[in-house]
Design an enzyme around this catalytic site. Structure first.
Site, PDB file in Angstrom:
ATOM      1  N   HIS A 167       0.835  -1.212   0.000  1.00  0.00           N
ATOM      2  CA  HIS A 167       0.000   0.000   0.000  1.00  0.00           C
ATOM      3  C   HIS A 167       0.872   1.266   0.000  1.00  0.00           C
ATOM      4  O   HIS A 167       0.733   2.131  -0.873  1.00  0.00           O
ATOM      5  CB  HIS A 167      -0.916  -0.013   1.234  1.00  0.00           C
ATOM      6  CG  HIS A 167      -1.785   1.192   1.369  1.00  0.00           C
ATOM      7  ND1 HIS A 167      -3.107   1.204   0.987  1.00  0.00           N
ATOM      8  CD2 HIS A 167      -1.539   2.442   1.831  1.00  0.00           C
ATOM      9  CE1 HIS A 167      -3.629   2.396   1.212  1.00  0.00           C
ATOM     10  NE2 HIS A 167      -2.690   3.177   1.730  1.00  0.00           N
ATOM     11  N   GLU A 168       1.776   1.349   0.970  1.00  0.00           N
ATOM     12  CA  GLU A 168       2.626   2.546   1.057  1.00  0.00           C
ATOM     13  C   GLU A 168       3.542   2.626  -0.162  1.00  0.00           C
ATOM     14  O   GLU A 168       3.854   3.719  -0.636  1.00  0.00           O
ATOM     15  CB  GLU A 168       3.439   2.553   2.357  1.00  0.00           C
ATOM     16  CG  GLU A 168       2.610   2.475   3.646  1.00  0.00           C
ATOM     17  CD  GLU A 168       1.517   3.528   3.785  1.00  0.00           C
ATOM     18  OE1 GLU A 168       1.659   4.622   3.196  1.00  0.00           O
ATOM     19  OE2 GLU A 168       0.506   3.254   4.469  1.00  0.00           O
ATOM     20  N   HIS A 210       1.766   4.511  -2.787  1.00  0.00           N
ATOM     21  CA  HIS A 210       1.865   5.964  -2.573  1.00  0.00           C
ATOM     22  C   HIS A 210       3.236   6.468  -3.026  1.00  0.00           C
ATOM     23  O   HIS A 210       3.361   7.513  -3.668  1.00  0.00           O
ATOM     24  CB  HIS A 210       1.716   6.291  -1.075  1.00  0.00           C
ATOM     25  CG  HIS A 210       0.317   6.251  -0.545  1.00  0.00           C
ATOM     26  ND1 HIS A 210      -0.703   6.996  -1.092  1.00  0.00           N
ATOM     27  CD2 HIS A 210      -0.237   5.582   0.514  1.00  0.00           C
ATOM     28  CE1 HIS A 210      -1.835   6.774  -0.380  1.00  0.00           C
ATOM     29  NE2 HIS A 210      -1.568   5.923   0.576  1.00  0.00           N
ATOM     30  N   GLU A 255      -4.948   7.678  -2.788  1.00  0.00           N
ATOM     31  CA  GLU A 255      -5.464   6.390  -2.313  1.00  0.00           C
ATOM     32  C   GLU A 255      -5.800   5.465  -3.472  1.00  0.00           C
ATOM     33  O   GLU A 255      -5.715   4.245  -3.348  1.00  0.00           O
ATOM     34  CB  GLU A 255      -6.688   6.583  -1.411  1.00  0.00           C
ATOM     35  CG  GLU A 255      -6.349   7.044  -0.016  1.00  0.00           C
ATOM     36  CD  GLU A 255      -5.441   6.080   0.758  1.00  0.00           C
ATOM     37  OE1 GLU A 255      -5.718   4.873   0.795  1.00  0.00           O
ATOM     38  OE2 GLU A 255      -4.439   6.554   1.327  1.00  0.00           O
TER      39      GLU A 255
HETATM   40 ZN    ZN Z   1      -2.953   5.258   2.047  1.00  0.00          ZN
END
Ligand code: ZN
Length: 503
Positions: free
Chosen positions: A266-267, A270, A296
């Protein structure tokens, strides 16, 4: 006039370079505070950060900058596209800041800083009454700020606009209404099916071996170790200083290997967004992700659409078997895929599965709307929270720690932020639809652990532009048309009916 424009442009770039320098320093201090710094060092760091924040605020919120922006706004059509956008974005920030009287802003900053500390303790002790007076004041301030931002708009619309520009309650009512209508029956049908076996995800996985898994995941995602690094913190997050320096964090639980695994993915999503932004936008206000929702959409694209796909989990399982031989030896690819996609209505948003996640956001959206409209008081908030969890997720909230106190957002004054998470999920699913048409072999690559085509597509169609386009324009370009939640609904419906054998 030409000479003036040149001078103004230089002043504008110089201002942004300096603002970036303050943000960089504050960001490094923050990162140090939540990763490496010893427990007793917070107060000195807090003082330094206070000095830097104030200096940064003064650098921007002053008459000279106001005049520069006003002058440049008048001839902005004569500027190149990038400078024009810089003027527009800075003017927007400037107006927001300068509309709030300085004394009021300072009092609010102190309130929020106190509220965050009070919230943390209140959460640990499940003591909502301790936090209640702070939240009441924050809500009052936010109502006033909404009027400063845009007195023409409904207050909650003005707040939403800060996080996902142009988004309104009318749009979100429709969006969440459609989600609820389609997903509630699906979740209910799934609840009647036998739950996938996922006990093996809680077998012990030593921290040092999980660290090796993180390094492997970062390599698979194409995160260049020269410009991106991983450290450990209580709550995983991403911070970016410039396009050549992005940091992510994770948290290891030895009895829950999937937690850190999906945090890193997830990170990492980003981080890739920030790393892929066009060189010429670096050190300007445009050199970052365009909105929370679009950010997101990228992190969740990697975490859920790719990371929890049949293809990627099949690729990853042998890696896990090699790193944690005792824990995964008897697990099949299908078992692993079903386990990481287990649907289970639960209490905590950050631990929710992909299908029930939007219901957690609906709870917060409904409550924020009512708090700002004045139809719900803070005193009645915990009861309203618990009732909505029962209604939308079917779960009983045992205490406020597992209920209304779980998220830090409200303590930090972020009202109107939560819907971005749900919108991001939906943007990503629509982007997938386009990507599958334009990259017919994408899933073959994903199954081989080769994410280069996927990342290349996202870089070219989303990341590169930073804030050069508005959030809506960014989404529309990547989706080759206007945003439509139908793609998200079809994606969830197809994936989860298949996993649970429903037709
Ligand atoms: Zn996030």
């Amino acid at each position: 006039m030409t000479i003036d424009i040149k001078k103004d442009m230089e002043a504008l770039r110089d201002l942004q370079q300096k603002m970036n320098a303050y943000d960089h320093a504050i960001g490094v201090l923050y990162l140090d505070g939540v990763t490496a710094a010893p427990f007793g060092t917070a107060s000195g760091r807090g003082r330094t950060m206070g000095v830097l924040s104030e200096a940064s605020h003064r650098l921007f919120a002053n008459d000279e900058v106001g005049e520069l922006l006003e002058r440049m706004s008048k001839y902005k059509e004569a500027l190149d596209l990038q400078t024009k956008r810089e003027v527009e974005e800075l003017t927007r920030s400037y107006q927001r800041l300068s509309q709030i009287p300085a004394a009021e802003y300072a009092a609010y900053a102190t309130l929020v800083s106190d509220a965050e500390a009070v919230w943390e303790k209140a959460k640990t002790e499940a003591d909502f009454p301790a936090f209640r007076p702070y939240l009441e004041k924050i809500i009052d301030y936010q109502k006033r700020f909404a009027a400063y931002y845009d007195s023409e708009k409904a207050p909650y619309d003005a707040l939403l606009d800060q996080y996902e520009r142009g988004t309104t309650m009318a749009q979100l009512d429709n969006f969440f209404g459609r989600l609820k209508e389609r997903l509630s029956p699906l979740v209910a049908e799934i609840a009647q099916q036998p739950a996938p076996e996922d006990g093996f995800l809680h077998r012990p996985c030593p921290r040092q071996d999980q660290q090796k898994l993180s390094a492997r995941l970062m390599e698979i995602m194409g995160l260049d170790p020269r410009y991106a690094a991983l450290s450990e913190s209580e709550h995983p997050f991403t911070t970016n200083f410039n396009k050549h320096d992005v940091r992510i964090t994770t948290h290891y639980y030895e009895d829950d290997v999937a937690s850190s695994m999906f945090s890193v993915i997830h990170e990492g999503g980003h981080a890739l967004y920030e790393l892929h932004i066009a060189d010429e936008l670096d050190f300007t206000c445009l050199g970052t992700g365009v909105s929370m929702g679009v950010h997101e959409s990228q992190s969740r694209f990697y975490e859920n659409i790719i990371g929890r796909s049949r293809e990627f989990t099949a690729y990853l399982l042998p890696v896990l078997k090699q790193l944690f031989p005792g824990s995964f030896a008897d697990v099949s690819a299908e078992q692993f895929y079903r386990a990481v996609n287990k649907v289970q209505p639960s209490l905590i948003r950050t631990e929710a599965d992909e299908l029930t996640y939007p219901f957690h956001i609906m709870v917060r959206y409904e409550l924020e709307k009512q708090l700002i409209e004045g139809t719900l008081t803070v005193a009645d908030l915990p009861e309203a929270w618990n009732a909505l969890y029962k209604e939308l997720l079917g779960v009983d909230v045992p205490d406020d720690r597992h209920g209304v106190l779980q998220d830090s957002h409200w303590a930090g004054g972020s009202i109107g932020y939560f819907p971005s998470y749900a919108l991001g999920n939906a943007y990503g699913a629509q982007m997938l639809h386009v990507m599958e048409q334009e990259l017919p072999d994408m899933w073959k690559g994903v199954g081989e652990g080769d994410l280069s085509a996927v990342s290349g597509w996202l870089a070219e169609n989303v990341h590169l532009f930073g804030c050069l386009r508005t959030p809506a324009e960014t989404v529309e370009f990547a989706c080759r048309g206007s945003f439509d939640p139908e793609y998200y609904l079809a994606y969830l419906d197809g994936k989860y009916r298949d996993i649970y054998g429903l037709r």
